[in-house]
Structure formats: C-alpha cells, structure tokens
Design a protein around this motif. Structure first.
Motif, short mmCIF file in Angstrom:
data_model
loop_
_atom_site.label_atom_id
_atom_site.label_comp_id
_atom_site.label_asym_id
_atom_site.label_seq_id
_atom_site.Cartn_x
_atom_site.Cartn_y
_atom_site.Cartn_z
N LYS A 230 3.46 -9.11 0.09
CA LYS A 230 4.63 -9.59 -0.16
C LYS A 230 5.24 -9.35 -0.16
O LYS A 230 6.97 -8.67 -0.15
N ASP A 231 5.40 -8.24 -1.58
CA ASP A 231 6.51 -7.39 -1.96
C ASP A 231 6.53 -6.51 -1.25
O ASP A 231 5.84 -5.01 -1.34
N GLU A 232 8.42 -5.96 -1.11
CA GLU A 232 8.71 -5.00 -0.08
C GLU A 232 8.85 -3.95 -0.94
O GLU A 232 8.88 -3.08 -1.05
N TYR A 233 9.00 -4.40 -2.00
CA TYR A 233 9.54 -3.12 -3.41
C TYR A 233 8.30 -2.68 -4.09
O TYR A 233 8.37 -1.99 -4.73
N ILE A 234 6.85 -2.94 -3.96
CA ILE A 234 5.60 -2.50 -4.05
C ILE A 234 4.93 -1.79 -3.41
O ILE A 234 4.58 -2.51 -2.05
N LYS A 235 4.33 -0.99 -3.51
CA LYS A 235 2.65 -0.49 -2.79
C LYS A 235 1.40 -0.44 -3.39
O LYS A 235 1.65 -0.10 -4.86
N THR A 236 0.14 -1.18 -2.89
CA THR A 236 -0.99 -0.29 -3.74
C THR A 236 -1.35 0.78 -2.28
O THR A 236 -1.95 0.60 -2.22
N HIS A 237 -2.91 1.12 -3.76
CA HIS A 237 -3.79 2.03 -3.32
C HIS A 237 -4.72 2.53 -4.73
O HIS A 237 -4.74 2.00 -5.29
N SER A 238 -6.16 2.29 -3.45
CA SER A 238 -7.02 2.81 -4.22
C SER A 238 -7.82 4.26 -4.56
O SER A 238 -7.15 5.05 -3.99
N GLU A 239 -8.27 4.41 -5.87
CA GLU A 239 -8.78 6.20 -5.88
C GLU A 239 -9.82 6.26 -6.26
O GLU A 239 -10.16 5.31 -7.57
#
Length: 256
Positions: A230-239
């Motif tokens: 829900k933090d629009e300033y942050i995005k995440t992904h896996s590697e």
C-alpha cells in the motif's frame, strides 16, 4: 519461562536481560507481579517478571564458555540438514511410487518424511498438521530441542521448509503450499519481517536507491511484499533462484 525478581519491574527486567545476555527487543517480557513496599518492613515483595528470548534473530551468547558448544551444535545440525536435503531430493525423484498423490495422502507422506529427517538429524520431532483457512498447510514440528531445528537466522528451518515444498511438488497431484514451523518461530519471524519492511522502505525513500534483502522462502517474501503493497512510493520484486531467491525493495520511478 525463566522468572527474575528485583526491587522494581525495571530492576527485574535488567537482571533478566543481563543473565540471558540479550537486549530488550530480542525477548518477550511478561510482568507477573509488581513490587510491594509492605508496612514497617512486613509484607515487602520484589517485582517478578518472566523473560523468554524470541529466537528469531542472531542470539547474543551471555557466557563465552557456552558459545563454542552452541556454535558446534548449530554447525553440526546445519551440516546434517544440508546432507539430508541432497539425499531427500535424490530419493524423491527416484521413488516412482510416490507420484500423483491426493492432498490427504501427500500430506501424510510429508509428515512421515519430516519425521524421518529429524530423526536422522538427531533431533526427533513430532509432526502435527494444521490446515489454514487460506489453504495453507502448516507442519508444526514439536521437539525439546527447538533451537537445533531453527538454526542461526532460521537457516535450518528454512532448509526444511524448502525440502518440504520440493517434496510436495514431486509427489502431490495438485499444487499445495506448505509452511514448516517450530514453536512460535514463524509468528515471531513475521513480526521481525514487518519491522524489517518498514525500516527498508524508509531507507529506500531516504536514499532513492534499491535495497536487496537476504534470501528467504517465498511466503516470507510475500509477507514483506504485503506489508509494503500500500506504499505508493515503494515497489518490490524477487530475483534469483530458490532457495536463494531474494526480494528487492526499490523506489517507484514516478516519485524519484
């Protein structure tokens, strides 16, 4: 839980933390009774608290004499676990009888599988199966040597987690999700991961640069992703590839 006493609650807590060699944020504290002053020296009682290490992050060893034996036990258990991972993956791929099992049969075989592995490790555990509402299967390992099945930073437990998921993928007819737990480790770990997610998000916002977290199981990565979704300033992904797949927390480009 160990119980500690002192003239005040703070004194009792300090006494307990010193005895355990840990910091306040690394333990669960329960206040049993407050101190009583009494009257004319009669009926005076010290405050009593119980303190239990959370055991989800690297423990601080109180006495140097205990450090060597503890590290040797953990190293031995980790080596045995790694050996069992390799042996188990090979055996599950060659055992043609354990294929296309329905959910009930697959879970039963997994419980037996984990029982045999913990026995071979020298840390026998009773496996209790729990079904969550979201379809998640929780395999609770009950043992008198919880630390030996958790390991430093949860390394042993995560190895067992990976092994259990590989086993289900190989033998189950349908896709099943499993979590292996010891004591209340996973619950405490979730609290730690939630705090980690918050600290990481703040760091990313301050620096404008991505942060690469340590490898962790898929369901733990999902916890962090959910905490930051829900933090629009942050995005995440896996590697990366399992079991070394890790999460990247980075700034949303439109804000940086």
């Amino acid at each position: 839980m160990p119980v500690y006493e002192g003239p005040t609650i703070d004194d009792a807590i300090s006494k307990g933390l010193q005895a355990l060699g840990v910091k306040k944020e690394a333990v669960d504290i329960e206040i049993l009774t407050d101190a009583k002053k009494g009257f004319l020296g009669m009926g005076k009682k010290d405050a009593r608290v119980s303190i239990e290490p959370i055991n989800v992050e690297e423990p601080v060893i109180a006495a140097e004499t205990n450090k060597k034996s503890t590290e040797e036990e953990q190293t031995f258990a980790e080596e045995k676990t790694e050996e069992k991972i390799q042996q188990a993956v090979e055996s599950s791929s060659s055992d043609i009888q354990l294929i296309d099992l329905d959910e009930e049969e697959a879970i039963k075989e997994l419980a037996l599988y984990l029982t045999n592995i913990t026995n071979d490790m020298g840390v026998p555990a009773l496996v209790k199966i729990q079904h969550e509402a979201n379809g998640l299967i929780v395999m609770n390992l009950e043992t008198s040597k919880q630390g030996m099945l958790i390991g430093k930073h949860g390394k042993i437990l995560n190895a067992l987690q990976y092994l259990a998921q590989v086993f289900l993928h190989r033998v189950a007819k349908e896709k099943l999700s499993v979590v292996v737990n010891v004591g209340n480790y996973r619950q405490k770990r979730e609290e730690v991961l939630t705090r980690l997610a918050q600290r990481t998000a703040e760091k990313v916002k301050e620096t404008g640069r991505p942060v690469f977290l340590e490898p962790m199981p898929a369901f733990e990565r999902k916890m962090i992703h959910s905490a930051l979704s829900k933090d629009e300033y942050i995005k995440t992904h896996s590697e990366g590839e399992d079991p070394y797949r890790y999460l990247v927390v980075e700034p949303a480009k439109k804000y940086f």
